[in-house]
Structures are given as C-alpha cells and as structure tokens.
Design an enzyme around this catalytic site. Structure first.
Site, PDB file in Angstrom:
ATOM      1  N   SER A   1      35.316 -26.733 -16.570  1.00 52.45           N
ATOM      2  CA  SER A   1      33.877 -26.943 -16.538  1.00 52.45           C
ATOM      3  C   SER A   1      33.522 -28.433 -16.487  1.00 52.45           C
ATOM      4  O   SER A   1      33.906 -29.136 -15.553  1.00 52.45           O
ATOM      5  CB  SER A   1      33.235 -26.252 -17.747  1.00 52.45           C
ATOM      6  OG  SER A   1      31.835 -26.249 -17.666  1.00 52.45           O
TER       7      SER A   1
ATOM      8  N   ASP B   1      31.007 -15.864 -12.559  1.00 53.05           N
ATOM      9  CA  ASP B   1      30.574 -17.028 -13.326  1.00 53.05           C
ATOM     10  C   ASP B   1      29.106 -17.314 -13.025  1.00 53.05           C
ATOM     11  O   ASP B   1      28.738 -17.598 -11.882  1.00 53.05           O
ATOM     12  CB  ASP B   1      31.439 -18.234 -12.943  1.00 53.05           C
ATOM     13  CG  ASP B   1      31.299 -19.396 -13.912  1.00 53.05           C
ATOM     14  OD1 ASP B   1      30.245 -19.504 -14.567  1.00 53.05           O
ATOM     15  OD2 ASP B   1      32.242 -20.203 -14.007  1.00 53.05           O
TER      16      ASP B   1
ATOM     17  N   HIS C   1      32.686 -17.538 -16.841  1.00 56.91           N
ATOM     18  CA  HIS C   1      32.965 -18.947 -17.122  1.00 56.91           C
ATOM     19  C   HIS C   1      33.986 -19.144 -18.238  1.00 56.91           C
ATOM     20  O   HIS C   1      34.748 -20.130 -18.216  1.00 56.91           O
ATOM     21  CB  HIS C   1      31.656 -19.658 -17.491  1.00 56.91           C
ATOM     22  CG  HIS C   1      31.723 -21.153 -17.404  1.00 56.91           C
ATOM     23  ND1 HIS C   1      31.907 -21.831 -16.219  1.00 56.91           N
ATOM     24  CD2 HIS C   1      31.654 -22.112 -18.366  1.00 56.91           C
ATOM     25  CE1 HIS C   1      31.940 -23.126 -16.438  1.00 56.91           C
ATOM     26  NE2 HIS C   1      31.790 -23.329 -17.729  1.00 56.91           N
TER      27      HIS C   1
END
Length: 500
Positions: free
Chosen positions: A271, A447, A476
């Site tokens: 991320s 996601d 995610h």
C-alpha cells in the site's frame, strides 16, 4: 449446575453405540402400548392408561435418538428427558389425577435446562483462544516465535528517529541478502507479524536465510521520536507522504546497506509502503541502483477510482475535517495504544462470533472476499495493528489525490504555499517513469482502496516493470493477513528475490 450436566453428558454420550438396542426396544414398546390399551377397561384401567401415556412419552424419546445421535447436546437433553419423564410419571401414578400437571411442569423445566445447556455449550465452544501477542511489541513477537531479533534506530536528515526491526540470518556462510519490508498507512512493523509464522512473510524469509529488516514510518508508536521536537508539539506532526519518501526511506535503505556491507537490497512494500518508495526513487534517483528488486503489494499511486463508500463520503469533507483537527490542536492521531488496544481486544477477542464480526468491519473498509480470508484467532491482533498512529496530513493526502484525478501528486498546501514550495499553485506531480528500479506488481480484484483501475494506470507509468499479477478475490488486507497468502502470493514473491 451446568458443569454437572456436561459431566453427565460425557458419560451418557458414550452410550450412543447402543443405538441398535434403542431401535429394537422401539419395536417391542409399540406392541406393549397396544396391549396396555386393550386392558384399559379393567377396574384398574385408569392406572393402565396413565402407564400407557408414560410409555408413549418414553417411546417418543427413543424414536428421536436415531435422529440426533450426531448432535451431542441434543443427545444429552434426551437422556435427561427420559429420567425426568420416568420420575414424573412414577410420582404422578402415586398422586393419581395430579399427574398430568406434574408432567407438564417437568417438561417446562426440561426445556429450560435444554436452553441453558445449549447456551452454555455455545459460549464454551465459541470462546476464542487468548492471544498474548495482542499486547506484545514486534520484537517481543519475533522473540516469542523463536527467532533472533535486533532493534535499530536511524536518524533522518530532518531529525526524526526511526525504529526498525531486524531478524538476522540464522545460517552461517557470510552475509546474506537483505530484504526490507515496509508497511502501509496507520500500521507498523507488527503488521507483517500478525499471521502465524508459517504464513508470515518475515518468518518465511528468515527460514530461507534472508537477512530481514522491517521498517516503521515516522509518527507510528515505534518511530515517535525526534532529536529536538516533542510529539506533544504541533511541529512534530507536520509531515505527509512526501517527507516519508524524501527522508525516511533513503535513510533506512542507506543504513541497511552500510550495516550489512552490501551494495543492494530487495524491497517489499504494501500500500503506502509502495507509494513512498516511488517518491523516494523519484526524489533520489541514485537509490534506484541500490534496489535488486521491488515487489509492490496493492501499490498506492493514483487514488482516483477508489470505490470504498465510506472514504468517498468523507473525501469531500477533507478540508473541513483537517481544519477542525488543526484548530483543536490535533495533528497526530489514530493510535490505539493503551486503552484502545484493550478495548479492541475485549470487543473482538472473546468469541469466534465477535471476531468474525470485527473481520467483517475490516472488509467494509478493505473490500470483500468470498472466502472470508481472515482467521478468527488472529483478528484481535489484526485490529490492534490497524491503528498504530500517523499524522493528519498523511490521511488528508489520500483525499487530495482522490480529488486530483488520475495522477500521483505531492501534498497540497493551498495555492499560496504551493507557489513557495513547488513554484505553482498546484502540487507537484511525481513522474513515475523516472523510476529505473525493477518492479513487480501484485494487486487484488476486490480491493476497494487500491482499485484495479488505479493499478492499471500505474502499470502504464512504470517503465521498468518486470511483471504484474492480479489475484481476483483479494482485497486490500488479504496481501498481509489472508489465510491462503503463502500459497497464492508469498511463494511467488520469494521466487522473484535473488538467492540469499
């Protein structure tokens, strides 16, 4: 009293092997009841009718045994019912006409016993094992798993003191290849240690004799120090993605290489740990040659197409929220340390039912997964690792990039300060095509934060991308906490790294 019930339950269920005898008794009892009904006209027939009624009740219970032997609590209930009906029936024969009321009274008591036994069983079997790692620091977790650990402190050029954790290679034969792992927003090095060792990436790498380093962004609970500033001061929290990429990652990469005596390392980010890597490579081009390979898991870049309904609802209010927080003196936030950790553990760490509900809340923010890919016993540890602290500008920059559209831009200070910093009323855009480090990208089809559309845009910008893969069902957080993450992801990731 319930403990006594469960004691008898263990004894009585051992008799389940006698179900064939129950079936035979059922056949003979049918004939017996018929015979009793034939003599009901005799002078003592009223007693025989009562006995017949009693036997019918017994027969009903025997008949149900074959249906419920696979359900231990129900099996236990039937044994209790047989005893109670027998005692109730004998007592009522002695007391003649009050027997019917006695029988129904016993039946109501049995129903209450049954309900309480089921509730007690549900609580007993639904109880979640306690996980002491909920209150451990990352070094304590590593040590408790049987691995060596080192704690290192690195001072950045702008004075922040970062704490990073190392699992040194356990085999002999000289220095081993260094692998650096960087977490996402609001998290810490502990994020990578949540899963059991057999599917936790740092431990998998350590088992293969890699020299594993795990980073912490400035502002989280392990990197909340500065050479001159205090976290209680507003000035401490005036940083965004840009400062993390411009100061933190260059300092960490150079420190690891200097400490290990190697010229390159492998970088794995999740991320925002990818987004800040991109900033570091653009702002410090010389770092590109120090990266063997970069593996990007759910990489953050453009935020234009994120689909999470809650974030979309809050994004238009970012200026209002940020201004309010700054007015009340809140620049650093979302750290659950102390009371928050205890609260989340009590909320999510008692039963499997509560843990699954907390996992559902995580999926609301990160995206769905049809296979419910989180393991309930580790959910409490997941929850406390979600809120490790960061600055308000770091969170605000998500909303800014959403408003900016399909781009990857620096922090927006407003037109006046933007001119001073960037020479333009608009924030600077990072040219990702300047990155020359070799990159592999893994993304998730479900996601809702780093969406497939935004990842597709990123793939068009990276000029030295070596490969990409999309796991259709992943959200995610599956990239770090999924139950099948080793088979679906980490085995591939480790195959991309240089040998240790």
């Amino acid at each position: 009293m319930y403990a006594t019930f469960f004691f008898f339950f263990r004894i009585l269920t051992s008799l389940s092997k006698q179900v064939s005898y129950v079936s035979n008794a059922y056949t003979y009892m049918r004939g017996a009841i018929t015979s009793i009904q034939l003599v009901a006209k005799l002078p003592f027939g009223s007693y025989m009718v009562r006995i017949g009624s009693l036997l019918r009740q017994l027969l009903d219970k025997f008949e149900s045994f074959a249906m419920i032997l696979r359900r231990p609590i129900e099996f236990f209930y039937c044994w209790l019912s047989l005893i109670a009906i027998f005692l109730s029936g004998c007592s009522s024969i002695e007391k003649n006409h009050r027997s019917l009321n006695r029988f129904y009274s016993a039946r109501s008591v049995l129903k209450s016993w049954r309900r309480k036994a089921q509730e007690q069983s549900a609580r007993f079997f639904d109880r979640l094992p306690k996980n002491p790692e909920v209150f451990y620091t990352p070094p304590e977790v590593i040590r408790s798993r049987g691995y060596p650990v080192e704690v290192h402190h690195i001072t950045t050029d702008d004075g922040y003191i970062l704490e990073i954790h190392r699992i040194p290679a356990q085999s002999s034969g000289g220095p081993k290849k260094a692998v650096f792992l960087q977490h996402g927003v609001l998290e810490s090095s502990g994020t990578w240690l949540v899963n059991p060792s057999k599917r936790s990436l740092p431990f998998l790498l350590a088992d293969k004799s890699y020299d594993v380093w795990i980073g912490n962004f400035r502002g989280n609970r392990y990197s909340r120090r500065h050479v001159t500033l205090n976290p209680d001061e507003t000035e401490f929290w005036k940083f965004s993605w840009d400062e993390i990429g411009n100061y933190d990652l260059p300092a960490v990469i150079n420190y690891i290489l200097k400490t290990t005596g190697q010229s390159k390392l492998s970088y794995i980010g999740h991320s925002l740990g990818c987004g800040t890597f991109f900033i570091a490579m653009v702002k410090h081009p010389e770092l590109n040659s120090k990266i063997d390979v970069m593996v990007a898991l759910a990489p953050l870049s453009s935020f234009a197409h994120f689909t999470n309904a809650i974030y979309r609802m809050l994004a238009p209010l970012d200026r209002i929220i940020q201004t309010y927080l700054q007015m009340v003196g809140t620049w650093g936030w979302l750290d659950s340390q102390g009371f928050g950790d205890r609260f989340f553990n009590s909320l999510c760490g008692k039963t499997y039912t509560l843990a699954n509900r907390c996992a559902d809340i995580l999926r609301v923010f990160s995206g769905p997964n049809p296979s419910n890919n989180f393991d309930p016993p580790v959910v409490p540890l997941m929850i406390v690792n979600v809120f490790q602290g960061t600055s308000v500008p770091v969170i605000a920059q998500f909303a800014q990039n959403f408003h900016a559209g399909v781009t990857f831009q620096a922090y927006d200070y407003g037109p006046r300060e933007n001119i001073m910093r960037y020479g333009s009323t608009r924030p600077m855009e990072y040219n990702l095509d300047q990155i020359t480090a070799p990159i592999y990208v893994f993304s998730g089809g479900n996601d809702t934060i780093v969406t497939p559309m935004d990842v597709d845009w990123l793939l068009t910008q990276l000029k030295n991308m070596k490969g990409s893969a999309r796991i259709p069902e992943y959200n995610h957080l599956d990239f770090i906490w999924g139950t099948d993450v080793k088979e679906k992801l980490y085995d591939q990731v480790m195959a991309l790294l240089p040998p240790p």
